[in-house]
Design a protein around this motif. Sequence first.
Motif, PDB file in Angstrom:
ATOM      1  N   THR A 233      16.543   5.130   4.404  1.00  0.00           N
ATOM      2  CA  THR A 233      15.886   3.951   4.972  1.00  0.00           C
ATOM      3  C   THR A 233      15.231   3.099   3.894  1.00  0.00           C
ATOM      4  O   THR A 233      14.785   1.989   4.177  1.00  0.00           O
ATOM      5  N   LYS A 234      15.149   3.653   2.670  1.00  0.00           N
ATOM      6  CA  LYS A 234      14.535   2.968   1.534  1.00  0.00           C
ATOM      7  C   LYS A 234      13.031   2.780   1.692  1.00  0.00           C
ATOM      8  O   LYS A 234      12.418   2.024   0.929  1.00  0.00           O
ATOM      9  N   LYS A 235      12.441   3.471   2.656  1.00  0.00           N
ATOM     10  CA  LYS A 235      11.014   3.295   2.873  1.00  0.00           C
ATOM     11  C   LYS A 235      10.183   4.413   2.271  1.00  0.00           C
ATOM     12  O   LYS A 235       8.954   4.340   2.263  1.00  0.00           O
ATOM     13  N   THR A 236      10.866   5.437   1.782  1.00  0.00           N
ATOM     14  CA  THR A 236      10.160   6.581   1.220  1.00  0.00           C
ATOM     15  C   THR A 236      10.843   7.023  -0.066  1.00  0.00           C
ATOM     16  O   THR A 236      12.072   6.989  -0.166  1.00  0.00           O
ATOM     17  N   VAL A 237      10.046   7.429  -1.019  1.00  0.00           N
ATOM     18  CA  VAL A 237      10.563   8.027  -2.251  1.00  0.00           C
ATOM     19  C   VAL A 237      10.015   9.442  -2.330  1.00  0.00           C
ATOM     20  O   VAL A 237       8.827   9.670  -2.082  1.00  0.00           O
ATOM     21  N   PHE A 238      10.889  10.367  -2.663  1.00  0.00           N
ATOM     22  CA  PHE A 238      10.509  11.771  -2.717  1.00  0.00           C
ATOM     23  C   PHE A 238      10.409  12.250  -4.169  1.00  0.00           C
ATOM     24  O   PHE A 238      11.081  11.725  -5.062  1.00  0.00           O
TER      25      PHE A 238
ATOM     26  N   GLY B 156       5.664   3.385   1.622  1.00  0.00           N
ATOM     27  CA  GLY B 156       5.059   2.063   1.555  1.00  0.00           C
ATOM     28  C   GLY B 156       4.485   1.657   2.905  1.00  0.00           C
ATOM     29  O   GLY B 156       4.770   2.264   3.919  1.00  0.00           O
ATOM     30  N   SER B 157       3.696   0.619   2.902  1.00  0.00           N
ATOM     31  CA  SER B 157       3.005   0.172   4.109  1.00  0.00           C
ATOM     32  C   SER B 157       3.964  -0.576   5.034  1.00  0.00           C
ATOM     33  O   SER B 157       3.852  -1.792   5.235  1.00  0.00           O
ATOM     34  N   GLY B 158       4.919   0.168   5.563  1.00  0.00           N
ATOM     35  CA  GLY B 158       5.833  -0.418   6.524  1.00  0.00           C
ATOM     36  C   GLY B 158       6.914  -1.291   5.917  1.00  0.00           C
ATOM     37  O   GLY B 158       7.655  -1.950   6.638  1.00  0.00           O
ATOM     38  N   VAL B 159       7.001  -1.295   4.594  1.00  0.00           N
ATOM     39  CA  VAL B 159       8.009  -2.123   3.946  1.00  0.00           C
ATOM     40  C   VAL B 159       8.973  -1.242   3.168  1.00  0.00           C
ATOM     41  O   VAL B 159       8.634  -0.124   2.778  1.00  0.00           O
ATOM     42  N   ALA B 160      10.150  -1.765   2.971  1.00  0.00           N
ATOM     43  CA  ALA B 160      11.126  -1.047   2.161  1.00  0.00           C
ATOM     44  C   ALA B 160      10.701  -1.081   0.703  1.00  0.00           C
ATOM     45  O   ALA B 160      10.160  -2.070   0.214  1.00  0.00           O
TER      46      ALA B 160
ATOM     47  N   GLN C 258       0.860  -1.179   0.000  1.00  0.00           N
ATOM     48  CA  GLN C 258       0.000   0.000   0.000  1.00  0.00           C
ATOM     49  C   GLN C 258       0.899   1.233   0.000  1.00  0.00           C
ATOM     50  O   GLN C 258       1.866   1.305   0.750  1.00  0.00           O
ATOM     51  N   LEU C 259       0.554   2.188  -0.837  1.00  0.00           N
ATOM     52  CA  LEU C 259       1.339   3.403  -0.985  1.00  0.00           C
ATOM     53  C   LEU C 259       0.523   4.603  -0.529  1.00  0.00           C
ATOM     54  O   LEU C 259      -0.678   4.683  -0.793  1.00  0.00           O
ATOM     55  N   VAL C 260       1.185   5.525   0.119  1.00  0.00           N
ATOM     56  CA  VAL C 260       0.527   6.738   0.588  1.00  0.00           C
ATOM     57  C   VAL C 260       1.379   7.943   0.178  1.00  0.00           C
ATOM     58  O   VAL C 260       2.564   8.008   0.515  1.00  0.00           O
ATOM     59  N   GLU C 261       0.750   8.874  -0.540  1.00  0.00           N
ATOM     60  CA  GLU C 261       1.423  10.112  -0.915  1.00  0.00           C
ATOM     61  C   GLU C 261       1.104  11.206   0.105  1.00  0.00           C
ATOM     62  O   GLU C 261       0.020  11.215   0.696  1.00  0.00           O
ATOM     63  N   SER C 262       2.037  12.117   0.247  1.00  0.00           N
ATOM     64  CA  SER C 262       1.810  13.286   1.096  1.00  0.00           C
ATOM     65  C   SER C 262       2.655  14.437   0.583  1.00  0.00           C
ATOM     66  O   SER C 262       3.560  14.233  -0.240  1.00  0.00           O
TER      67      SER C 262
ATOM     68  N   LYS D 123      -3.410   6.895  -3.489  1.00  0.00           N
ATOM     69  CA  LYS D 123      -4.657   7.587  -3.799  1.00  0.00           C
ATOM     70  C   LYS D 123      -4.437   8.986  -4.348  1.00  0.00           C
ATOM     71  O   LYS D 123      -5.388   9.621  -4.806  1.00  0.00           O
ATOM     72  N   GLY D 124      -3.207   9.455  -4.272  1.00  0.00           N
ATOM     73  CA  GLY D 124      -2.888  10.741  -4.853  1.00  0.00           C
ATOM     74  C   GLY D 124      -2.882  11.883  -3.848  1.00  0.00           C
ATOM     75  O   GLY D 124      -3.515  11.820  -2.796  1.00  0.00           O
TER      76      GLY D 124
END
Length: 126
Positions: free
Chosen positions: A75-80, A24-28, A3-7, A118-119
Amino acid sequence: QLQLVESGGGLVQPGGSLRLSCTGSGVALDDYAITWFRQAPGKEREGVSCISPSDGGTYYYGSIKGRFTSSRDKTKKTVFLQMNSLRPEDTAVYFCAAASNYYCSNYLSDYHMSYWGKGTLVTVSS
């Protein structure tokens, strides 16, 4: 199921900057190609950037070249998606998407993306 979440979206004046995040949903996310797409009102969705797994390379598409930069955090858990010199025509809903076993190239299609956020809305206006 990833699951991906944008902010990070919001209202910004022309010439300003924003940084979007895709988590990501708690994953790298290191094993996935992570892409950014956007969809402006009344227009088709278009590719913005693609970063290959394990930092295998990053590609940019269309009018954003030279203004936007995509990167992974340590941490590889977020992409900007760092967006500079924003223009009114950059106004859109921005989505991040992921695909496994996919490497970015000069051509990007949403067909290969398996997971979508979801954007987040970016509005560039004075």
